[in-house]
Design a protein around this motif. Sequence first.
Motif, PDB file in Angstrom:
ATOM      1  N   LEU A  81      46.396 135.118  17.900  1.00 31.12           N
ATOM      2  CA  LEU A  81      44.905 136.186  17.679  1.00 31.12           C
ATOM      3  C   LEU A  81      45.857 137.372  17.536  1.00 31.12           C
ATOM      4  O   LEU A  81      46.371 138.419  18.022  1.00 31.12           O
ATOM      5  N   PRO A  82      44.935 138.214  16.578  1.00 28.89           N
ATOM      6  CA  PRO A  82      45.352 139.402  16.218  1.00 28.89           C
ATOM      7  C   PRO A  82      44.399 140.503  16.768  1.00 28.89           C
ATOM      8  O   PRO A  82      43.245 140.184  16.967  1.00 28.89           O
ATOM      9  N   SER A  83      45.175 141.362  16.967  1.00 26.03           N
ATOM     10  CA  SER A  83      44.616 143.253  16.926  1.00 26.03           C
ATOM     11  C   SER A  83      44.150 143.582  16.071  1.00 26.03           C
ATOM     12  O   SER A  83      45.383 144.084  15.594  1.00 26.03           O
ATOM     13  N   LEU A  84      43.103 143.870  15.744  1.00 26.54           N
ATOM     14  CA  LEU A  84      42.198 144.588  14.556  1.00 26.54           C
ATOM     15  C   LEU A  84      41.653 145.872  14.360  1.00 26.54           C
ATOM     16  O   LEU A  84      40.747 145.649  15.375  1.00 26.54           O
ATOM     17  N   SER A  85      41.567 146.552  13.783  1.00 24.13           N
ATOM     18  CA  SER A  85      40.711 147.877  13.703  1.00 24.13           C
ATOM     19  C   SER A  85      39.621 147.531  13.854  1.00 24.13           C
ATOM     20  O   SER A  85      39.338 147.207  12.810  1.00 24.13           O
ATOM     21  N   SER A  86      38.644 147.964  14.782  1.00 22.82           N
ATOM     22  CA  SER A  86      37.004 147.466  14.432  1.00 22.82           C
ATOM     23  C   SER A  86      36.817 145.955  14.619  1.00 22.82           C
ATOM     24  O   SER A  86      35.670 145.504  13.857  1.00 22.82           O
ATOM     25  N   LEU A  87      37.681 145.323  14.237  1.00 24.09           N
ATOM     26  CA  LEU A  87      36.938 143.864  14.795  1.00 24.09           C
ATOM     27  C   LEU A  87      37.279 142.998  15.803  1.00 24.09           C
ATOM     28  O   LEU A  87      39.269 143.135  15.879  1.00 24.09           O
ATOM     29  N   GLU A  88      37.296 142.465  16.741  1.00 19.78           N
ATOM     30  CA  GLU A  88      37.503 141.311  17.705  1.00 19.78           C
ATOM     31  C   GLU A  88      37.456 140.119  17.190  1.00 19.78           C
ATOM     32  O   GLU A  88      36.266 139.453  17.102  1.00 19.78           O
ATOM     33  N   LEU A  98      36.151 130.199  16.059  1.00 24.35           N
ATOM     34  CA  LEU A  98      37.172 131.238  15.900  1.00 24.35           C
ATOM     35  C   LEU A  98      35.913 131.811  15.794  1.00 24.35           C
ATOM     36  O   LEU A  98      35.344 132.349  14.553  1.00 24.35           O
ATOM     37  N   THR A  99      35.788 133.352  16.271  1.00 21.06           N
ATOM     38  CA  THR A  99      35.012 134.288  16.930  1.00 21.06           C
ATOM     39  C   THR A  99      35.000 135.523  16.261  1.00 21.06           C
ATOM     40  O   THR A  99      36.695 135.841  17.048  1.00 21.06           O
ATOM     41  N   CYS A 100      34.667 135.781  15.504  1.00 20.77           N
ATOM     42  CA  CYS A 100      35.105 137.298  14.574  1.00 20.77           C
ATOM     43  C   CYS A 100      33.774 138.175  15.244  1.00 20.77           C
ATOM     44  O   CYS A 100      32.852 138.487  14.228  1.00 20.77           O
ATOM     45  N   THR A 101      34.162 139.457  15.994  1.00 20.33           N
ATOM     46  CA  THR A 101      32.650 140.239  16.433  1.00 20.33           C
ATOM     47  C   THR A 101      33.084 141.616  15.656  1.00 20.33           C
ATOM     48  O   THR A 101      34.848 142.718  16.276  1.00 20.33           O
ATOM     49  N   LYS A 124      42.212 131.800  10.089  1.00 20.46           N
ATOM     50  CA  LYS A 124      42.242 133.076  11.566  1.00 20.46           C
ATOM     51  C   LYS A 124      43.640 134.138  10.186  1.00 20.46           C
ATOM     52  O   LYS A 124      43.716 135.294  10.583  1.00 20.46           O
ATOM     53  N   ASN A 125      44.568 133.893   9.721  1.00 20.75           N
ATOM     54  CA  ASN A 125      45.648 134.270   8.854  1.00 20.75           C
ATOM     55  C   ASN A 125      45.072 134.766   8.062  1.00 20.75           C
ATOM     56  O   ASN A 125      45.541 135.564   7.757  1.00 20.75           O
ATOM     57  N   GLN A 126      44.052 133.992   7.028  1.00 21.99           N
ATOM     58  CA  GLN A 126      43.350 135.107   6.016  1.00 21.99           C
ATOM     59  C   GLN A 126      42.714 135.900   6.472  1.00 21.99           C
ATOM     60  O   GLN A 126      41.904 137.533   6.489  1.00 21.99           O
ATOM     61  N   ILE A 127      41.577 136.326   8.296  1.00 22.74           N
ATOM     62  CA  ILE A 127      40.854 137.564   8.886  1.00 22.74           C
ATOM     63  C   ILE A 127      42.259 138.486   9.517  1.00 22.74           C
ATOM     64  O   ILE A 127      41.991 139.315   9.298  1.00 22.74           O
ATOM     65  N   ILE A 128      43.446 138.617   9.714  1.00 16.79           N
ATOM     66  CA  ILE A 128      44.772 138.944   9.146  1.00 16.79           C
ATOM     67  C   ILE A 128      44.828 139.849   8.783  1.00 16.79           C
ATOM     68  O   ILE A 128      44.720 140.631   7.897  1.00 16.79           O
ATOM     69  N   SER A 129      44.225 138.472   7.220  1.00 15.11           N
ATOM     70  CA  SER A 129      45.174 139.130   5.435  1.00 15.11           C
ATOM     71  C   SER A 129      44.060 140.607   4.934  1.00 15.11           C
ATOM     72  O   SER A 129      44.168 141.064   4.037  1.00 15.11           O
ATOM     73  N   TRP A 130      42.590 140.240   5.869  1.00 15.70           N
ATOM     74  CA  TRP A 130      41.455 141.477   5.400  1.00 15.70           C
ATOM     75  C   TRP A 130      41.686 142.103   6.577  1.00 15.70           C
ATOM     76  O   TRP A 130      40.666 142.939   5.890  1.00 15.70           O
ATOM     77  N   GLY A 131      42.560 142.520   6.899  1.00 21.11           N
ATOM     78  CA  GLY A 131      42.151 144.024   8.104  1.00 21.11           C
ATOM     79  C   GLY A 131      42.625 145.118   6.786  1.00 21.11           C
ATOM     80  O   GLY A 131      42.095 146.184   7.668  1.00 21.11           O
TER      81      GLY A 131
END
Length: 325
Positions: free
Chosen positions: A57-64, A77-80, A114-121
């Motif tokens: 699971l990624p660790s992204l700025s401003s997104l959990e 799969l939850t994005c906050t 999940k991988n696309q969420i990372i790509s949008w970071g």
Amino acid sequence: MSDADKVFREDPWEGIDSPEASRRLYEKDKRFWVSVDEEDRLVFFIRENGTYEIKNLPSLSSLEVSVDLTHPDETRLTCTLTDNDLRDKFAIIAKAIAYKNTHLAGNIFLDTCKNQIISWGEFLKPSREGLSHAEWIGYWGELYVLLFMVCPSYNFHEAVKFWIGPLMKKQDFALNKIALEIKTSMTGDSAHIKISSLDQLHKVTEDLYLLHLHISLSSDESGYSLKELYAKAENMFNDNTQTELGFIDKTKKLHNKASKEQLEQKFNFISEDIYRVPNDTENFPALTSLNINQGISAVKYSINPAALLNFKIADAIEELIKTEK
């Protein structure tokens, strides 16, 4: 109105004031949902029947990003969003992921999301670390071709669909019958044309053109910066969500990596050279999967423009595009 406009709310979280008030994000797929949590933070979650393990699971700025397995026979799969100032960008990310992945299922579906969420970071929180010189002028060149060479013959929605994007390895534009491979050189650069894959000059359409743009740094108002080209494109969305999602998806990595100076530096378009790639590439200086040992899977090489003179054509690229329409 595009298909995407019919199935997405402009603000997916409008009217949601509690976790119990969650609702579907995408009318065509019941697996994508939006809500808020107990702290009133915006939530986008993806539901899939069955129990799946989602690794790394990624660790992204401003997104959990987290996985919820507390619901019977369901994986979420939850994005906050932790920074509400990014609400509009978060909405674009959620819509883009839903729109692109409705055809998938199971573990592949969740892993791809999940991988696309990372790509949008990078889009959510731009790093602005700076592009390489080749990335910088190459991205500028493709935006220029999109806006000033393809769009006069096609509307912006069609042009964005034809654009493969600056990070893909195949030809940059694939229109109905022709493909364009764009190469951009700045005054002072080597005159050689750099090719970075076996696909770039591999002809798969009726006609393939190698378009070599020549540009120079500009300090006057006649030039265009990346920032100005991007803004010009935004003004052409015409409230078409599908076009907006497609354009942002294709530009997000390079545009948000570009430094402030790279975004604001203006360039002037000077001239173009157009070369037609023939059906028989025996005498054309190109490496493709058709003329190279099959054991070679990747190549990078440079072409001396002097070797392309027999393939140079006098037509303007706008005329070639208009003719094929």
